[in-house]
Scaffold this motif. Structure first.
Motif, PDB file in Angstrom:
ATOM      1  N   MET A   1       0.829  -1.189   0.000  1.00 12.73           N
ATOM      2  CA  MET A   1       0.000   0.000   0.000  1.00 12.73           C
ATOM      3  C   MET A   1       0.866   1.243   0.000  1.00 12.73           C
ATOM      4  N   MET A  70      -3.977   0.545  -3.180  1.00 12.85           N
ATOM      5  CA  MET A  70      -3.825  -0.708  -2.452  1.00 12.85           C
ATOM      6  C   MET A  70      -2.903  -1.619  -3.256  1.00 12.85           C
ATOM      7  N   LEU A  72      -2.293  -5.094  -1.652  1.00 11.15           N
ATOM      8  CA  LEU A  72      -2.526  -6.413  -1.057  1.00 11.15           C
ATOM      9  C   LEU A  72      -1.259  -7.078  -0.522  1.00 11.15           C
ATOM     10  N   GLU A 191      -7.871  -1.393   3.620  1.00 10.52           N
ATOM     11  CA  GLU A 191      -7.305  -2.589   2.995  1.00 10.52           C
ATOM     12  C   GLU A 191      -7.235  -3.737   3.991  1.00 10.52           C
ATOM     13  N   THR A 195      -8.771  -7.376   3.440  1.00 16.47           N
ATOM     14  CA  THR A 195      -7.947  -8.575   3.619  1.00 16.47           C
ATOM     15  C   THR A 195      -8.610  -9.547   4.587  1.00 16.47           C
TER      16      THR A 195
END
Length: 226
Positions: A1, A70, A72, A191, A195
């Protein structure tokens, strides 16, 4: 990120050398541990899928305060482990730099930042599972912690390095970077929640990808880890 969106020549030469050496050190250590411990075919396939997903979402840039997005990396660390997570961070940054998303000279710094996100998220997730946390809060919290660590590290890298050609004194630069870090911390929470949902879904359909025998049994992953 977190990602340093500065052009070529933004950092002084000493800073480029320092961050490149540190980034290369993390990648070198990961490669050494993988070669020493071995790797299975399904782990390579998993790493490829994780890298592709991270790279794809990484290109969706929101033009706010230099750009936020983002990538991940928290999820990548949780699924692939810290060693493969570090290598995936390098690959994603190489391909992103090739497309003009981040300076080539900052590959070391950005790899250092993103690899730290994956590594911290992995160990935070495992620690929370050992504390009998449910999968969703463990995944969401671990990703948020990892991404927050990367955001803070990104800010520290910029402040320590300084920016060539910037008219801002070091104090004002620190304040400006602090605002950027704060914005990234907010995105880290979003995020992290995403997740958490993904991790909970994977735990229900493919618990082996998370190193879980089932939703109530926490085992060490069979993948390559530190």
């Amino acid at each position: 990120m977190a990602h340093i969106h500065l052009g070529e020549g933004s950092f002084p030469l000493w800073a480029l050398v320092l961050w490149t050496l540190l980034g290369a050190g993390i990648v070198g250590a990961a490669v050494y541990r993988i070669r020493k411990g071995g790797i299975e075919t399904h782990q390579i396939a998993l790493a490829g899928i994780a890298a592709a997903a991270s790279f794809a979402i990484f290109q969706l840039n929101i033009p706010v305060w230099g750009g936020i997005h983002m990538n991940l990396t928290g999820l990548v660390g949780i699924i692939a482990g810290p060693l493969l997570g570090a290598l995936i961070a390098l690959v994603v940054n190489i391909f992103s730099a090739a497309l003009g998303h981040g300076a080539v000279g900052l590959l070391g710094a950005n790899t250092l930042v993103n690899a730290s996100e994956a590594i911290v998220a992995y160990y935070a997730f495992r620690t929370l599972l050992r504390m009998d946390w449910d999968v969703f809060p463990a995944g969401a919290s671990a990703a948020t912690i990892g991404l927050s660590a990367g955001a803070v590290l990104m800010g520290a890298v910029i402040v320590v390095s300084g920016v060539n050609g910037s008219a801002l004194p070091r104090g004002d630069l620190t304040i400006a970077v602090g605002g950027l870090v704060g914005l990234n911390l907010g995105v880290a929470v979003i995020e992290g929640l995403l997740t958490g949902f993904i991790v909970r879904f994977l735990a229900s359909v493919r618990p082996d990808l998370l190193g879980l025998a089932d939703r109530d049994t926490h085992e060490e992953p069979t993948g390559v880890t530190a």
